[in-house]
Design an enzyme around this catalytic site. Structure first.
Site, PDB file in Angstrom:
ATOM      1  N   GLU A  52      76.662  45.232  36.808  1.00 30.76           N
ATOM      2  CA  GLU A  52      77.761  45.452  35.875  1.00 30.76           C
ATOM      3  C   GLU A  52      77.303  45.079  34.478  1.00 30.76           C
ATOM      4  O   GLU A  52      77.005  43.918  34.207  1.00 30.76           O
ATOM      5  CB  GLU A  52      78.980  44.595  36.229  1.00 30.76           C
ATOM      6  N   ASP A  99      77.511  40.675  38.649  1.00 32.13           N
ATOM      7  CA  ASP A  99      78.538  40.539  37.626  1.00 32.13           C
ATOM      8  C   ASP A  99      77.961  40.108  36.271  1.00 32.13           C
ATOM      9  O   ASP A  99      77.064  39.266  36.206  1.00 32.13           O
ATOM     10  CB  ASP A  99      79.535  39.467  38.117  1.00 32.13           C
TER      11      ASP A  99
HETATM   12  C1  GLC Z   1      83.286  40.858  35.121  1.00 28.07           C
HETATM   13  C2  GLC Z   1      84.458  41.229  36.003  1.00 28.07           C
HETATM   14  C3  GLC Z   1      85.716  40.734  35.370  1.00 28.07           C
HETATM   15  C4  GLC Z   1      85.613  39.235  35.219  1.00 28.07           C
HETATM   16  C5  GLC Z   1      84.351  38.844  34.484  1.00 28.07           C
HETATM   17  C6  GLC Z   1      84.082  37.379  34.600  1.00 28.07           C
HETATM   18  O1  GLC Z   1      83.353  41.490  33.892  1.00 28.07           O
HETATM   19  O2  GLC Z   1      84.474  42.608  36.225  1.00 28.07           O
HETATM   20  O3  GLC Z   1      86.843  41.073  36.117  1.00 28.07           O
HETATM   21  O4  GLC Z   1      86.731  38.765  34.520  1.00 28.07           O
HETATM   22  O5  GLC Z   1      83.221  39.483  34.985  1.00 28.07           O
HETATM   23  O6  GLC Z   1      83.533  37.064  35.833  1.00 28.07           O
END
Ligand code: GLC
Ligand code: MG
Length: 575
Positions: free
Chosen positions: A306, A234
């Site tokens: 991500e 993440d």
């Molecule tokens: C990432 C997730 C999102 C979340 C953020 C904070 O972007 O996809 O949903 O709010 O991280 O953890």
């Protein structure tokens, strides 16, 4: 040599001989494709997938009960948004205990049973790993507040500055958080500010602390030992923030994009995003994961990352020339498509990825939707949803589908009457399984988010019985991903794609001399004509509902052909 041998043979025998020859010569590397390189990846948002106990929130036993569905539709790996103990300020992305299952979702036994069932079905389980921050209710944060041994600098703390004009204490820098408002929050008890890129209930770890690294590796190890196959990492662009040697944090310059000084977009994030240290942690984890695999055997323990970042930055995540990191930084380019989408636009977005990531690393993946963005059927248009399913699966590499998009679920913007409304709720409503109460998602009286009112006609059960439903198109495409032609994408000439005109997109997938598939998709509302594409005669094998053709129809591509508005088809040629 091959030419002369083949002349006397029937085409069936010819094909078998060709396959044998190709395999023998090693020309065929379909088997060299690792599982993550050409996976059919499916994202489950656990709160919304399937509720087994009637409390209106999805859970692990619910997921387990639906794993056969994933198998049915050709998914090969699934990633679960966070399932760890959490006060749910950010719906699980605010973690209290990284190695404990959130009771709402079930128990560790439920988790083990889910993994066992997934593996029995040949599905990989990918867990969301959130290394950038924890919940403020996490024990580590509490220890850090109290400056306990080893935890003093576990998070990012600072005294702030004294405003020379007012004499008041102000935050160390002007940084705004992703969800707007200051990224620094004062903690009374510790008498310091802490940094949080996301909510104030999500303090950022200090990734400069070796102790934090140790804890994070231990978390990964914990889940690997329970059989997890990979991690989705993440928020990688936010791992590090600029900090000068004297311990101060520089202000960010205004971006000029908005006048709202509270807005995240007010500043140009040159110090809070994409810092050069970010990939170094990925390299560290890759070493750890590779070593784990060496010791324990089994398939590659992969990392999906991500990151909403440019391809040049993502390229370094994979390999910067001296270090290797994540295998699969997510490609969010198609997430930027709106209802203005055209074939040319798709080509630009595809080129943006392929020119760097394919050229350098031979990897590709295509995310069409996720839990942070409007659903494709709403964002790109219902008339183009099936087309995008076809394209995302026909492009080389891995497809990434958000639960519900395989049936074309739409955003549901119900008036917000529940406790904690989130701007992303419309794309997070319960999965629509059938036309019974709560769309078959829950036997409870109510669900955590309302079920989309279109569930009686838009659901899995119904679409199973409709030949050209979104679900059946999805299934057809995941099946094609397993063909020789689709698996030959790393071969010279294995694929090509191109906008043939402003509105018509074409993808070709080839196993030379064996079989070929051709996707033709008309993004526009006008009929389109195409002349002399190839001298092959091909057969319609996938058709969306805009196509006037029938499965099995043949078409001579040396002649002029036409595409109806929004028509998308897959054609096949076999040697
Ligand atoms: C990432 C997730 C999102 C979340 C953020 C904070 O972007 O996809 O949903 O709010 O991280 O953890
Ligand atoms: Mg439940």
């Amino acid at each position: 040599m091959t030419q002369t041998v083949f002349v006397a043979m029937s085409s069936g025998t010819l094909r078998i001989v060709q396959i044998l020859l190709l395999c023998a010569c090693g020309a065929f590397a379909a088997s060299d494709v690792d599982w993550w390189e050409s996976a059919t990846l499916y994202q489950i948002y656990p709160r919304s997938f399937m509720d087994s106990d009637g409390d209106g929130v999805g859970d692990l036993n619910g997921i387990t009960s639906r794993l056969p569905f994933l198998k049915e539709i050709g998914v090969t790996a699934t990633w679960l948004s966070p399932i760890y103990e959490s006060p749910m300020a950010d719906m699980g992305y605010d973690i209290i205990n990284f190695t404990k299952i959130e009771p709402l979702f079930g128990t560790m036994e439920d988790f083990d049973a889910m993994v066992a069932k997934a593996h029995e079905l040949g599905l990989k389980i990918i867990l969301d790993f959130v290394p950038n921050h924890s919940s403020d209710e996490c024990e580590w944060f509490q220890k850090s507040i109290r400056r306990e041994d080893g935890y003093d600098d576990f998070y990012i703390w600072d005294d702030g500055k004294i405003d020379p004009q007012t004499g008041e204490r102000v935050p160390p820098s002007n940084w705004n958080s992703e969800f707007n408002g200051p990224a620094w929050t004062w903690n009374e008890q510790r008498q310091q500010y802490y940094f949080h890129w996301f909510l104030s209930k999500q303090p950022d770890f200090n990734l400069r602390s070796p102790m934090v690294h140790q804890h994070l590796i231990e978390i990964m190890k914990f889940w690997l030992e329970r059989g997890v196959d990979a991690f989705r990492i993440d928020a990688v662009p936010h791992f590090f923030e600029k900090r000068f040697d004297n311990g101060t944090y520089p202000d960010e310059p205004p971006s000029g994009m908005t006048n709202d000084t509270n807005s995240n977009r007010y500043y140009d994030h040159i110090y809070t995003k994409d810092q050069p240290e970010n990939p170094t942690i990925l390299y560290e984890w890759r070493e750890f994961l590779d070593e784990y695999q060496r010791q324990h055997g089994g398939d590659t323990r992969a990392m999906v990352a991500e990151a909403y970042a440019s391809v040049n930055i993502l390229s370094d995540y994979i390999n910067n020339g001296t270090h290797v990191g994540t295998q699969l930084p997510m490609n969010f380019n198609f997430v930027f498509l709106r209802n203005t989408a055209s074939a040319r636009m798709v080509q630009l977005l595809a080129d943006n990825w392929m020119n760097v990531m394919w050229t350098k690393h031979k990897v590709a993946n295509w995310v069409v939707g996720n839990h942070d963005n409007s659903r494709p059927a709403t964002r790109i248009g219902e008339q183009r949803a099936d087309m995008m399913t076809i394209i995302a699966h026909a492009m080389p590499g891995t497809s990434v589908t958000y639960y519900g998009d395989e049936i074309g679920m739409t955003d549901y913007d119900a008036e917000c009457t529940w406790a904690s409304c989130d701007f992303r709720d419309p794309e997070r409503t319960p999965m629509q399984w059938d036309s019974t109460t709560n769309a078959g998602f829950s036997k409870g009286n109510s669900t955590w988010l309302p079920v989309n009112s279109n569930y009686k006609t838009l659901n899995v059960q119904r679409q199973r019985g409709i030949a050209r439903s979104t679900l059946n198109i999805y299934k057809a495409m995941t099946a094609l991903k397993k063909t020789i032609a689709f698996k030959s994408f790393k071969e010279e000439g294995g694929f090509s794609y191109e906008a043939l005109s402003e509105q018509v997109f074409q993808i070709i997938r080839t196993a030379p001399n064996i079989e070929e598939y051709r996707v033709l998709a008309n993004f526009g509302g006008q009929m389109e004509y195409l002349d002399g594409l190839t001298n092959k005669t091909m057969e319609y094998v996938v058709l969306n509902s805009y196509s006037p053709h029938r499965y099995g129809d043949k078409v001579d591509l040396s002649k002029r052909i036409y595409l109806m508005p929004y028509e998308a088809v897959v054609l096949r040629w076999v040697a």
